[in-house]
Design a protein around this motif. Structure first.
Motif, PDB file in Angstrom:
ATOM      1  N   SER A 182       0.811  -1.217   0.000  1.00  9.72           N
ATOM      2  CA  SER A 182       0.000   0.000   0.000  1.00  9.72           C
ATOM      3  C   SER A 182       0.845   1.269   0.000  1.00  9.72           C
ATOM      4  O   SER A 182       0.422   2.299  -0.532  1.00  9.72           O
ATOM      5  N   VAL A 183       2.035   1.224   0.597  1.00 15.34           N
ATOM      6  CA  VAL A 183       2.881   2.423   0.682  1.00 15.34           C
ATOM      7  C   VAL A 183       3.428   2.754  -0.699  1.00 15.34           C
ATOM      8  O   VAL A 183       3.951   1.890  -1.408  1.00 15.34           O
ATOM      9  N   ARG A 184       3.321   4.001  -1.085  1.00 20.52           N
ATOM     10  CA  ARG A 184       3.809   4.442  -2.393  1.00 20.52           C
ATOM     11  C   ARG A 184       5.073   5.288  -2.274  1.00 20.52           C
ATOM     12  O   ARG A 184       5.813   5.426  -3.242  1.00 20.52           O
ATOM     13  N   ARG A 185       5.302   5.884  -1.108  1.00 21.13           N
ATOM     14  CA  ARG A 185       6.481   6.743  -0.967  1.00 21.13           C
ATOM     15  C   ARG A 185       6.914   6.789   0.492  1.00 21.13           C
ATOM     16  O   ARG A 185       6.076   6.759   1.411  1.00 21.13           O
ATOM     17  N   VAL A 186       8.225   6.862   0.696  1.00 23.96           N
ATOM     18  CA  VAL A 186       8.802   7.008   2.038  1.00 23.96           C
ATOM     19  C   VAL A 186       9.645   8.272   2.064  1.00 23.96           C
ATOM     20  O   VAL A 186      10.425   8.533   1.146  1.00 23.96           O
ATOM     21  N   TYR A 187       9.471   9.050   3.113  1.00 26.90           N
ATOM     22  CA  TYR A 187      10.171  10.322   3.243  1.00 26.90           C
ATOM     23  C   TYR A 187      11.080  10.313   4.468  1.00 26.90           C
ATOM     24  O   TYR A 187      10.776   9.684   5.487  1.00 26.90           O
ATOM     25  N   ALA A 188      12.186  11.022   4.357  1.00 28.10           N
ATOM     26  CA  ALA A 188      12.915  11.407   5.558  1.00 28.10           C
ATOM     27  C   ALA A 188      12.239  12.655   6.101  1.00 28.10           C
ATOM     28  O   ALA A 188      11.906  13.571   5.348  1.00 28.10           O
ATOM     29  N   VAL A 189      11.989  12.677   7.398  1.00 23.91           N
ATOM     30  CA  VAL A 189      11.364  13.838   8.037  1.00 23.91           C
ATOM     31  C   VAL A 189      12.293  14.344   9.133  1.00 23.91           C
ATOM     32  O   VAL A 189      13.027  13.571   9.761  1.00 23.91           O
ATOM     33  N   ALA A 190      12.272  15.637   9.364  1.00 22.23           N
ATOM     34  CA  ALA A 190      13.154  16.228  10.366  1.00 22.23           C
ATOM     35  C   ALA A 190      12.495  17.457  10.971  1.00 22.23           C
ATOM     36  O   ALA A 190      11.668  18.124  10.339  1.00 22.23           O
ATOM     37  N   GLY A 191      12.865  17.732  12.194  1.00 19.82           N
ATOM     38  CA  GLY A 191      12.460  18.960  12.878  1.00 19.82           C
ATOM     39  C   GLY A 191      13.710  19.631  13.410  1.00 19.82           C
ATOM     40  O   GLY A 191      14.421  19.073  14.239  1.00 19.82           O
ATOM     41  N   ALA A 192      13.996  20.813  12.907  1.00 19.22           N
ATOM     42  CA  ALA A 192      15.241  21.499  13.281  1.00 19.22           C
ATOM     43  C   ALA A 192      15.032  22.384  14.511  1.00 19.22           C
ATOM     44  O   ALA A 192      14.013  23.060  14.635  1.00 19.22           O
ATOM     45  N   GLU A 193      16.011  22.362  15.403  1.00 22.93           N
ATOM     46  CA  GLU A 193      16.032  23.256  16.561  1.00 22.93           C
ATOM     47  C   GLU A 193      17.136  24.288  16.335  1.00 22.93           C
ATOM     48  O   GLU A 193      18.279  23.924  16.085  1.00 22.93           O
ATOM     49  N   GLN A 194      16.792  25.560  16.403  1.00 20.16           N
ATOM     50  CA  GLN A 194      17.748  26.631  16.121  1.00 20.16           C
ATOM     51  C   GLN A 194      18.065  27.406  17.393  1.00 20.16           C
ATOM     52  O   GLN A 194      17.203  28.060  17.975  1.00 20.16           O
ATOM     53  N   GLU A 195      19.323  27.334  17.827  1.00 24.56           N
ATOM     54  CA  GLU A 195      19.788  28.128  18.958  1.00 24.56           C
ATOM     55  C   GLU A 195      20.431  29.410  18.449  1.00 24.56           C
ATOM     56  O   GLU A 195      20.986  29.445  17.344  1.00 24.56           O
ATOM     57  N   TYR A 196      20.369  30.464  19.254  1.00 22.05           N
ATOM     58  CA  TYR A 196      20.917  31.757  18.836  1.00 22.05           C
ATOM     59  C   TYR A 196      21.149  32.635  20.064  1.00 22.05           C
ATOM     60  O   TYR A 196      20.577  32.406  21.134  1.00 22.05           O
ATOM     61  N   PHE A 197      22.009  33.639  19.900  1.00 28.11           N
ATOM     62  CA  PHE A 197      22.250  34.643  20.933  1.00 28.11           C
ATOM     63  C   PHE A 197      21.648  35.965  20.483  1.00 28.11           C
ATOM     64  O   PHE A 197      21.685  36.307  19.294  1.00 28.11           O
ATOM     65  N   LEU A 198      21.108  36.726  21.427  1.00 27.25           N
ATOM     66  CA  LEU A 198      20.657  38.089  21.174  1.00 27.25           C
ATOM     67  C   LEU A 198      21.539  39.053  21.967  1.00 27.25           C
ATOM     68  O   LEU A 198      21.655  38.935  23.192  1.00 27.25           O
ATOM     69  N   VAL A 199      22.176  39.987  21.259  1.00 30.51           N
ATOM     70  CA  VAL A 199      23.080  40.950  21.870  1.00 30.51           C
ATOM     71  C   VAL A 199      22.529  42.352  21.615  1.00 30.51           C
ATOM     72  O   VAL A 199      22.155  42.668  20.471  1.00 30.51           O
ATOM     73  N   PRO A 200      22.461  43.226  22.623  1.00 32.27           N
ATOM     74  CA  PRO A 200      22.013  44.600  22.383  1.00 32.27           C
ATOM     75  C   PRO A 200      22.853  45.278  21.306  1.00 32.27           C
ATOM     76  O   PRO A 200      24.079  45.148  21.286  1.00 32.27           O
ATOM     77  N   ARG A 201      22.193  46.005  20.426  1.00 32.52           N
ATOM     78  CA  ARG A 201      22.874  46.604  19.268  1.00 32.52           C
ATOM     79  C   ARG A 201      23.998  47.532  19.689  1.00 32.52           C
ATOM     80  O   ARG A 201      25.081  47.538  19.079  1.00 32.52           O
ATOM     81  N   ASP A 202      23.794  48.353  20.721  1.00 35.24           N
ATOM     82  CA  ASP A 202      24.825  49.315  21.116  1.00 35.24           C
ATOM     83  C   ASP A 202      26.078  48.613  21.620  1.00 35.24           C
ATOM     84  O   ASP A 202      27.208  49.092  21.383  1.00 35.24           O
ATOM     85  N   LEU A 203      25.912  47.469  22.311  1.00 34.39           N
ATOM     86  CA  LEU A 203      27.084  46.727  22.772  1.00 34.39           C
ATOM     87  C   LEU A 203      27.762  46.005  21.615  1.00 34.39           C
ATOM     88  O   LEU A 203      28.996  45.916  21.559  1.00 34.39           O
ATOM     89  N   HIS A 270      19.045  31.646  23.349  1.00 29.00           N
ATOM     90  CA  HIS A 270      17.658  31.198  23.266  1.00 29.00           C
ATOM     91  C   HIS A 270      17.533  30.127  22.184  1.00 29.00           C
ATOM     92  O   HIS A 270      18.467  29.899  21.416  1.00 29.00           O
ATOM     93  N   GLU A 271      16.375  29.489  22.146  1.00 28.95           N
ATOM     94  CA  GLU A 271      16.154  28.437  21.161  1.00 28.95           C
ATOM     95  C   GLU A 271      14.738  28.497  20.608  1.00 28.95           C
ATOM     96  O   GLU A 271      13.795  28.849  21.314  1.00 28.95           O
ATOM     97  N   LEU A 272      14.626  28.158  19.328  1.00 27.07           N
ATOM     98  CA  LEU A 272      13.332  27.984  18.668  1.00 27.07           C
ATOM     99  C   LEU A 272      13.348  26.630  17.982  1.00 27.07           C
ATOM    100  O   LEU A 272      14.295  26.308  17.258  1.00 27.07           O
ATOM    101  N   ALA A 273      12.321  25.829  18.206  1.00 28.29           N
ATOM    102  CA  ALA A 273      12.231  24.505  17.588  1.00 28.29           C
ATOM    103  C   ALA A 273      10.955  24.414  16.782  1.00 28.29           C
ATOM    104  O   ALA A 273       9.919  24.974  17.162  1.00 28.29           O
ATOM    105  N   CYS A 274      11.029  23.699  15.655  1.00 31.84           N
ATOM    106  CA  CYS A 274       9.892  23.563  14.741  1.00 31.84           C
ATOM    107  C   CYS A 274       9.375  22.129  14.732  1.00 31.84           C
ATOM    108  O   CYS A 274      10.137  21.181  14.936  1.00 31.84           O
ATOM    109  N   ILE A 275       8.093  21.977  14.450  1.00 30.69           N
ATOM    110  CA  ILE A 275       7.503  20.658  14.249  1.00 30.69           C
ATOM    111  C   ILE A 275       8.128  20.033  13.008  1.00 30.69           C
ATOM    112  O   ILE A 275       8.382  20.723  12.019  1.00 30.69           O
TER     113      ILE A 275
END
Length: 438
Positions: A182-203, A270-275
């Protein structure tokens, strides 16, 4: 802005828009192209292009671009307006199937890995219909692959799409051998987690090393770092919360499945993660996430740092991926189920992944090796830069029983008891989480 469901994907030419704007036969052909890889003929492409243009213009778009990912770590785009000259000296808004399917950016100035000489300038962008087009800054962005005049892959996407096709062929072949027709296609699936720093612009403006390299090269350690573990999952400051609120809103309009947000371990991190979704869509959306983090940060007086190790003495930023294999009917091939010892399909694909990691660990390691990421791994921070697999006690015991050809003795599930009657009781997962990373 109203409810998220009212504006989610509002700037995306997605399935809902296609269903409403395309003739029925064109829509069904598009679905076959997306789901089964069937080619679109020129007439179908013209119809899709016309609908795509009408929708984009109704949203205020004036230009279109083939949006691609050359070998420089960022995205690239060349904008063309929809205008065409009319006989009366005015203009009409037009967009053809030929312009949708193929673009021709100058390929001489992009990294090529030595595949081409610099004077060999012609390159092509080819529409990837499995990743929906979207509008950003009044421009219709069409996700594409990028190749040379002689067909060599000049981007990050082409090799990914090729690998998806190869994985699909072999996974479907295995499922057929197991009696699954019954299966017609198989996919690789992934959810990426993105870490980042926020620095005040003046600094940030006071640090030429940050401005020129994206990380600090000199200075003294701060009086307080992450020693108290008080930033990780801590209460989010109001100014950061306002940034995250706008970031989510902008990403949701672009159809990005932004799900989780929190403070990371290091101060200002901080971090943002997606489904998770299909891996090529995940890659496209992660590029949008990184780009939008930078843009929204500027509006809030911050500069976003995406370098993997911008500061010494505190954690750097990883990009963790939750990865699996899924069928077109929604089955997760790497889900053990309630009785993994009786789940032959799961065990077969599990062993295939284990063998692949063991056999091709050098290729996996090379695929993520870069100066910035290697600076973070191993010697400076995070688990060692090695490839490993951790299965947990139950799955290890299942595989051991198969290897030794002995009966598997199923262990009773562990019920978590936290010592207070008011707290709920729940069953413990059959595996711990593995923190090895690359």
């Amino acid at each position: 802005m109203g409810r998220v469901s009212d504006y989610f994907g509002s700037m995306v030419f997605d399935d809902k828009v296609m269903r409403s704007m395309l003739p029925a036969d064109v829509y069904h052909s598009m679905r076959k192209t997306i789901n089964q890889g069937d080619p679109l003929n020129q007439d179908m492409a013209n119809a899709v292009a016309q609908a795509m243009k009408d929708w984009a213009v109704s949203k205020g778009a004036t230009h279109f671009t083939h949006w691609f990912q050359p070998l420089n770590g960022v995205t690239a785009e060349k904008h063309d307006s929809f205008i065409q000259a009319s006989p009366d000296g005015g203009v009409i808004m037009d967009f053809s199937g030929r312009e949708l399917i193929k673009g021709e950016p100058d390929a001489s100035s992009f990294p090529s890995g030595g595949l081409r000489a610099t004077f060999e300038a012609r390159g092509y962008t080819a529409w990837d219909p499995t990743s929906y087009a979207f509008i950003r800054d009044k421009t219709l962005c069409i996700p594409t692959a990028f190749c040379s005049y002689s067909g060599e892959a000049m981007d990050e996407k082409t090799s990914l799409l090729r690998s998806m096709d190869a994985l699909n062929r072999q996974a479907v072949r295995v499922l057929r051998l197991m009696g699954n027709d019954s299966v017609r296609r198989v996919y690789a699936v992934a959810g990426a987690e993105q870490e980042y720093f926020l620095v005040p612009r003046d600094l940030y403006d006071k640090r030429p090393d940050l401005r020129f390299t994206g990380r600090t090269l000199f200075g003294v350690m701060p009086p307080k770092g992450q020693e108290l573990d008080d930033h990780y999952f801590g209460a989010i400051k109001p100014e950061i919360s306002r940034f995250m609120e706008e970031l989510n809103r902008e990403l949701w309009k672009l159809g990005v499945f932004a799900k989780t947000e929190h403070n990371e371990v290091a101060p200002s991190q901080h971090e943002l993660a997606c489904i998770y979704t299909k891996v090529n869509v995940t890659v496209d959306q992660n590029q949008l996430v990184m780009e939008m983090i930078k843009k929204v940060a500027e509006r809030h007086g911050f500069v976003a740092l995406l370098h993997e190790k911008p500061f010494e003495g505190v954690n750097g930023s990883g990009k963790h991926n939750n990865w699996s294999l899924a069928t077109d009917s929604g089955d997760n091939l790497l889900a053990p189920g309630d009785t993994p010892h009786d789940n032959a399909q799961f065990l077969l694909f599990l062993c295939a992944v284990i063998r692949a990691v063991d056999e091709y660990q050098d290729l996996l390691r090379i695929s993520v090796a870069s100066a910035s990421n290697d600076h973070r791994l191993g010697a400076h921070e995070a688990p060692p830069a090695v490839i490993s697999i951790f299965l947990g006690d139950e799955l290890t015991a299942v595989l051991h029983s198969i290897e030794e050809d002995i009966p598997y003795e199923e262990s009773a599930g562990v019920l978590m008891k936290l010592g207070s009657k008011v707290l709920p009781r729940f069953r413990r997962d059959n595996t711990d989480r593995n923190r090895k990373q690359v």
